[in-house]
Design an enzyme around this catalytic site. Structure first.
Site, PDB file in Angstrom:
ATOM      1  N   ASN A  27       0.834  -1.197   0.000  1.00 49.12           N
ATOM      2  CA  ASN A  27       0.000   0.000   0.000  1.00 49.12           C
ATOM      3  C   ASN A  27       0.868   1.246   0.000  1.00 49.12           C
ATOM      4  OD1 ASN A  27      -2.218   1.830   0.431  1.00 49.12           O
ATOM      5  ND2 ASN A  27      -1.655   1.862   2.589  1.00 49.12           N
ATOM      6  N   ARG A  60      -5.183   6.805  15.546  1.00 51.07           N
ATOM      7  CA  ARG A  60      -4.115   7.414  14.760  1.00 51.07           C
ATOM      8  C   ARG A  60      -3.362   8.472  15.571  1.00 51.07           C
ATOM      9  NH1 ARG A  60      -2.483   6.245   9.291  1.00 51.07           N
ATOM     10  NH2 ARG A  60      -3.898   4.653   8.541  1.00 51.07           N
ATOM     11  N   HIS A  94      -7.320   7.273  -1.393  1.00 53.67           N
ATOM     12  CA  HIS A  94      -6.015   6.611  -1.338  1.00 53.67           C
ATOM     13  C   HIS A  94      -6.098   5.202  -0.759  1.00 53.67           C
ATOM     14  CE1 HIS A  94      -1.679   6.818  -1.601  1.00 53.67           C
ATOM     15  NE2 HIS A  94      -1.526   6.534  -0.315  1.00 53.67           N
ATOM     16  N   TRP A  95      -7.047   4.976   0.142  1.00 51.33           N
ATOM     17  CA  TRP A  95      -7.144   3.669   0.816  1.00 51.33           C
ATOM     18  C   TRP A  95      -8.099   2.753   0.052  1.00 51.33           C
ATOM     19  CZ3 TRP A  95      -8.041   6.305   6.181  1.00 51.33           C
ATOM     20  CH2 TRP A  95      -6.801   6.687   6.717  1.00 51.33           C
TER      21      TRP A  95
END
Length: 289
Positions: free
Chosen positions: A104, A181, A265-266
């Site tokens: 990734n 996070r 993006h994920w």
């Protein structure tokens, strides 16, 4: 095998001559190495925990935690530079001659570099955004600029702005995601490693170093990539804009591309079911002889 795999039940450790590498393992079958991206609070578990059960039905999944991100033992090296060596040490430590790789973002670059330097070690390669270079879009992209801002001045508000740049659907940015996070990203050792990668000073120095380097960038060597490759990308990626895949698409000899709509993006999170189906079809396809 249980359908729900927990952090504790899958966590493993591998002692190496450069510290302990931690990883998550699930499933039986051919080995599949899963390499995470970068950014505040990232871990391999957080990148791939939602996909692990599906892939573990077909593969021995090995989710490596790179040094410098707060899970494996720390490194004094630049985390990007340390990652490729850690991946090879990991394979050697487990006695694995050849693997399939899913990477990734930064993990895709690491997997690509590994496949270029050690072509016999990587059978098939799957990347999720990140590889290549900007062709039409300005660089660095919006998400990278927000990442630099957070790294220079780590505030909760800055983290939220960066997280929103990672996704098409803002509903993915939950309070739980923000909190986990934030806790990881503000750990002193993890933040220090992040500043070696993404502070404004580090990024500026890296751009200057690349401009002076006599060595070609990895994306200029993709014509030498032997591994069958699947490039996956979110159409709406604001971190690594989708035009970055044009150079890899034209230069990797054996490559296919899958672009997912309404997706940032994920890809493995926002388009989970579609992405898993495409990747499993690619990885489990019989070798042509």
């Amino acid at each position: 095998m249980p359908t729900e795999l927990t952090y504790e039940s899958t966590l493993r450790e591998l002692a190496t001559d450069q510290g302990v590498l931690r990883y998550h393992e699930a499933g039986d079958g051919p080995p599949l190495l899963m390499l995470h991206g970068s950014g505040p609070g990232v871990t391999g578990w957080r990148n791939f925990r939602g996909n692990l059960a599906r892939f573990a039905e077909h593969f021995r999944c090995l989710v490596l935690e790179f040094p410098g991100f707060g899970v494996s033992d720390p490194t004094d090296e630049h985390p990007m530079a340390a990652a490729s060596g850690a991946a090879i040490r990991f394979l050697d430590g487990l006695g694995l001659e050849q693997v399939d790789v899913i990477g990734n973002s930064m993990g895709g670059i690491v997997g690509t570099q590994m496949a270029l330097a050690h072509p016999e070690r990587v059978r098939r390669l799957v990347t999720i955004g990140g590889i290549g270079r900007n062709i039409f879009s300005p660089g660095p992209g919006e998400g990278i600029k927000l990442l630099m801002e957070f790294t220079d001045d780590p505030t909760r508000e800055g983290l939220v702005r960066w997280l929103h740049s990672m996704v098409f659907n803002p509903g993915i940015v939950t309070e739980e995601l923000i909190e986990e996070r934030w806790q990881q990203a503000t750990d002193p050792d993890t933040l220090a490693a992040a500043r070696r990668m993404y502070s404004t000073a580090a990024m500026t120095a890296n751009f200057k170093m690349q401009a002076r380097s006599p060595e070609p960038p990895y994306w200029a060597m993709l014509h030498r990539l032997k591994a069958e490759t699947l490039i996956t990308w979110g159409r709406d990626d604001r971190v690594s804009p989708v035009d970055m895949m044009l150079v890899p698409m034209r230069t990797i000899p054996n490559v296919q591309v899958n672009i997912f709509p309404n997706c940032g993006h994920w890809v493995m999170i926002e388009q989970k079911a579609a992405w898993e189906s495409a990747v499993l079809a690619f990885l489990t396809r019989k070798d042509e002889s």
